[in-house]
Design an enzyme around this catalytic site. Structure first.
Site, PDB file in Angstrom:
ATOM      1  N   LYS A 135     -33.429 -54.638  -0.447  1.00 17.02           N
ATOM      2  CA  LYS A 135     -32.790 -53.808  -1.485  1.00 17.02           C
ATOM      3  C   LYS A 135     -31.293 -54.124  -1.608  1.00 17.02           C
ATOM      4  O   LYS A 135     -30.769 -54.308  -2.708  1.00 17.02           O
ATOM      5  CB  LYS A 135     -33.000 -52.322  -1.149  1.00 17.02           C
ATOM      6  CG  LYS A 135     -32.105 -51.362  -1.907  1.00 17.02           C
ATOM      7  CD  LYS A 135     -32.337 -51.387  -3.402  1.00 17.02           C
ATOM      8  CE  LYS A 135     -31.218 -50.664  -4.136  1.00 17.02           C
ATOM      9  NZ  LYS A 135     -31.325 -50.778  -5.585  1.00 17.02           N
ATOM     10  N   SER A 195     -30.990 -46.152  -0.413  1.00 23.53           N
ATOM     11  CA  SER A 195     -30.538 -47.495  -0.037  1.00 23.53           C
ATOM     12  C   SER A 195     -29.700 -47.345   1.233  1.00 23.53           C
ATOM     13  O   SER A 195     -28.494 -47.144   1.173  1.00 23.53           O
ATOM     14  CB  SER A 195     -29.700 -48.114  -1.155  1.00 23.53           C
ATOM     15  OG  SER A 195     -30.397 -48.083  -2.372  1.00 23.53           O
ATOM     16  N   LYS A 227     -21.150 -49.512  -1.595  1.00 22.74           N
ATOM     17  CA  LYS A 227     -21.881 -49.274  -0.331  1.00 22.74           C
ATOM     18  C   LYS A 227     -22.956 -50.335  -0.131  1.00 22.74           C
ATOM     19  O   LYS A 227     -23.086 -50.916   0.947  1.00 22.74           O
ATOM     20  CB  LYS A 227     -22.503 -47.882  -0.373  1.00 22.74           C
ATOM     21  CG  LYS A 227     -23.443 -47.589   0.784  1.00 22.74           C
ATOM     22  CD  LYS A 227     -24.528 -46.578   0.444  1.00 22.74           C
ATOM     23  CE  LYS A 227     -25.434 -47.025  -0.654  1.00 22.74           C
ATOM     24  NZ  LYS A 227     -26.655 -46.251  -0.835  1.00 22.74           N
TER      25      LYS A 227
HETATM   26  P1  NAD Z   1     -26.991 -38.807  -6.268  1.00 25.07           P
HETATM   27  O1  NAD Z   1     -25.668 -38.640  -5.656  1.00 25.07           O
HETATM   28  O2  NAD Z   1     -27.175 -38.534  -7.726  1.00 25.07           O
HETATM   29  O3  NAD Z   1     -28.081 -37.894  -5.483  1.00 25.07           O
HETATM   30  C1  NAD Z   1     -28.040 -37.680  -4.105  1.00 25.07           C
HETATM   31  C2  NAD Z   1     -28.510 -36.248  -3.857  1.00 25.07           C
HETATM   32  O4  NAD Z   1     -28.515 -36.011  -2.433  1.00 25.07           O
HETATM   33  C3  NAD Z   1     -27.601 -35.192  -4.471  1.00 25.07           C
HETATM   34  O5  NAD Z   1     -28.369 -34.252  -5.207  1.00 25.07           O
HETATM   35  C4  NAD Z   1     -26.928 -34.539  -3.270  1.00 25.07           C
HETATM   36  O6  NAD Z   1     -26.614 -33.170  -3.467  1.00 25.07           O
HETATM   37  C5  NAD Z   1     -27.992 -34.724  -2.207  1.00 25.07           C
HETATM   38  N1  NAD Z   1     -27.476 -34.665  -0.837  1.00 25.07           N
HETATM   39  C6  NAD Z   1     -26.341 -35.238  -0.355  1.00 25.07           C
HETATM   40  N2  NAD Z   1     -26.204 -34.938   0.960  1.00 25.07           N
HETATM   41  C7  NAD Z   1     -27.274 -34.188   1.301  1.00 25.07           C
HETATM   42  C8  NAD Z   1     -27.703 -33.588   2.508  1.00 25.07           C
HETATM   43  N3  NAD Z   1     -26.989 -33.694   3.629  1.00 25.07           N
HETATM   44  N4  NAD Z   1     -28.834 -32.862   2.503  1.00 25.07           N
HETATM   45  C9  NAD Z   1     -29.567 -32.724   1.356  1.00 25.07           C
HETATM   46  N5  NAD Z   1     -29.219 -33.265   0.181  1.00 25.07           N
HETATM   47  C10 NAD Z   1     -28.083 -34.006   0.155  1.00 25.07           C
HETATM   48  O7  NAD Z   1     -27.438 -40.307  -5.912  1.00 25.07           O
HETATM   49  P2  NAD Z   1     -28.558 -41.206  -6.638  1.00 25.07           P
HETATM   50  O8  NAD Z   1     -27.913 -41.996  -7.726  1.00 25.07           O
HETATM   51  O9  NAD Z   1     -29.752 -40.376  -6.892  1.00 25.07           O
HETATM   52  O10 NAD Z   1     -28.865 -42.252  -5.441  1.00 25.07           O
HETATM   53  C11 NAD Z   1     -29.637 -41.893  -4.301  1.00 25.07           C
HETATM   54  C12 NAD Z   1     -29.931 -43.156  -3.510  1.00 25.07           C
HETATM   55  O11 NAD Z   1     -30.650 -44.079  -4.354  1.00 25.07           O
HETATM   56  C13 NAD Z   1     -28.672 -43.899  -3.043  1.00 25.07           C
HETATM   57  O12 NAD Z   1     -28.922 -44.440  -1.771  1.00 25.07           O
HETATM   58  C14 NAD Z   1     -28.508 -45.003  -4.081  1.00 25.07           C
HETATM   59  O13 NAD Z   1     -27.807 -46.115  -3.575  1.00 25.07           O
HETATM   60  C15 NAD Z   1     -29.949 -45.310  -4.411  1.00 25.07           C
HETATM   61  N6  NAD Z   1     -30.212 -45.865  -5.745  1.00 25.07           N
HETATM   62  C16 NAD Z   1     -29.607 -45.327  -6.860  1.00 25.07           C
HETATM   63  C17 NAD Z   1     -29.916 -45.872  -8.109  1.00 25.07           C
HETATM   64  C18 NAD Z   1     -29.291 -45.323  -9.375  1.00 25.07           C
HETATM   65  O14 NAD Z   1     -29.409 -45.982 -10.433  1.00 25.07           O
HETATM   66  N7  NAD Z   1     -28.651 -44.151  -9.359  1.00 25.07           N
HETATM   67  C19 NAD Z   1     -30.819 -46.941  -8.230  1.00 25.07           C
HETATM   68  C20 NAD Z   1     -31.439 -47.413  -7.074  1.00 25.07           C
HETATM   69  C21 NAD Z   1     -31.129 -46.874  -5.834  1.00 25.07           C
END
Ligand code: NAD
Length: 310
Positions: free
Chosen positions: A181, A107, A250
């Site tokens: 989104k 997102s 965010k």
């Molecule tokens: P999360 O924090 O669980 O996962 C993010 C991953 O990215 C982590 O494993 C982290 O180590 C990795 N990461 C961070 N910086 C990095 C980099 N520089 N290089 C490589 N890897 C890196 O987050 P999430 O809950 O999986 O969410 C991910 C995205 O999806 C976000 O944008 C969030 O807003 C969106 N989203 C989340 C949900 C939810 O229910 N969790 C639902 C819809 C959308």
């Protein structure tokens, strides 16, 4: 040419709460994956569990991929992963060939996505935005809503890959998936906030919380949070939905940035953003987004303890 599971090599960056099940579903659908996460243990453990490749740098992942899917916290990190944050830093374009595609399923900020698309074009790399809704549950069940922005023909070519994760909606030009989104999450955050306030009022009036939620869910006040969050994560004090409060703040901020850019006052949205920022300050940085309800209850109790304990 349509992407096909036999020949198209897919890279996946961000093996977090959402990325893990999304990448697993791509593999289950027959696609050849190489994964990368800044937390190498996460990527290596995933690769062992699912029998796929693991790259030890973004450049290596780029070299090994025709398409790279990103599931990262925000658009700033997406930009750094794609282009690097300083001269010579590790990034995807150091390895990607011209003619390859990045699909940003995070997102991210819609305006930043358009700028990133322009910058990637100079490397011959195309960009699609394809953020998702449905949470970890939807990701595990491959039932996400996927909001695709960018070139329609390219989106159609990658549709077989996206189909392994859920239902696709082509929204419009690059960035429009990200705009829809964050607007979706504004509506979702407002629904959760309204229900949390109604719950506290009802409880202080002597109504059982479970009864309130049952009635809302059978009435016109129901929303996704009343149906899928209050009994599951709030009333039982579990607060473990897998979507961080920080990420919701965010998304709300990004939604209000879009509203401002479109010169829409969005009075309710700005008030909602302020409340969610207060909830983040109250709950601390590692809170789950369902802890918004805890903030509503506990901040009201500290403001009027006599009423709270009545
Ligand atoms: P999360 O924090 O669980 O996962 C993010 C991953 O990215 C982590 O494993 C982290 O180590 C990795 N990461 C961070 N910086 C990095 C980099 N520089 N290089 C490589 N890897 C890196 O987050 P999430 O809950 O999986 O969410 C991910 C995205 O999806 C976000 O944008 C969030 O807003 C969106 N989203 C989340 C949900 C939810 O229910 N969790 C639902 C819809 C959308």
């Amino acid at each position: 040419m349509t992407a096909s599971m036999g020949t198209t090599k897919v890279g996946f960056v961000g093996i977090g709460n959402m990325g893990r099940p999304m990448a697993a579903n791509q593999i289950a659908g027959g696609w050849q994956l190489t994964v990368y996460d800044v937390d190498r243990e996460k990527a290596d453990a995933f690769a062992v569990e699912h029998g796929c490749g693991s790259a030890h740098s973004l450049a290596e992942l780029g070299e090994r991929s025709d398409v790279v899917v990103l599931m990262l916290p925000d658009g700033r990190i997406v930009r750094n992963v794609a282009l690097g944050d300083s001269a010579g830093s590790d990034c995807l374009v150091r390895g990607l060939q011209a003619g390859t595609t990045i699909v940003d399923m995070s997102s991210s900020a819609p305006v930043g996505t358009r700028a990133l698309g322009e910058d990637l074009r100079t490397f011959g790399v195309a960009l699609l935005d394809a953020p998702v809704s449905g949470g970890m549950k939807g990701a595990i069940a491959a039932k996400l809503s996927i909001m695709v922005g960018g070139d329609r023909a390219l989106a159609d070519q990658l549709d077989p890959l996206l189909a392994t994760m859920g239902k696709r909606f082509h929204i419009g030009p690059l960035g429009s998936g990200h705009a829809v989104k964050v607007l979706n999450n504004y509506v979702s955050a407002a629904g959760l906030a309204a229900a949390a306030e109604a719950l506290l009022v009802a409880q202080r009036f002597g109504v059982d919380g479970e009864v309130l939620i049952d009635v809302l869910n059978a009435s016109t006040g129901r929303n996704n949070s009343t149906e899928n969050k209050f009994k599951q994560y709030v009333l039982n004090n579990a607060y473990d939905s897998g979507f961080a409060l920080e990420l919701m703040v965010k998304d709300l901020k990004l939604a209000m940035d879009v509203a401002d850019a479109c010169e829409v006052p969005a009075t309710l949205g700005h008030a909602c953003l302020q409340l969610w920022e207060d909830a983040r300050a109250w709950n601390g940085p590692n809170a789950d987004h369902t802890e918004f309800a805890r903030f509503v209850t506990e901040s009201a109790a500290s403001a009027s303890p006599a009423k709270a304990s009545r």
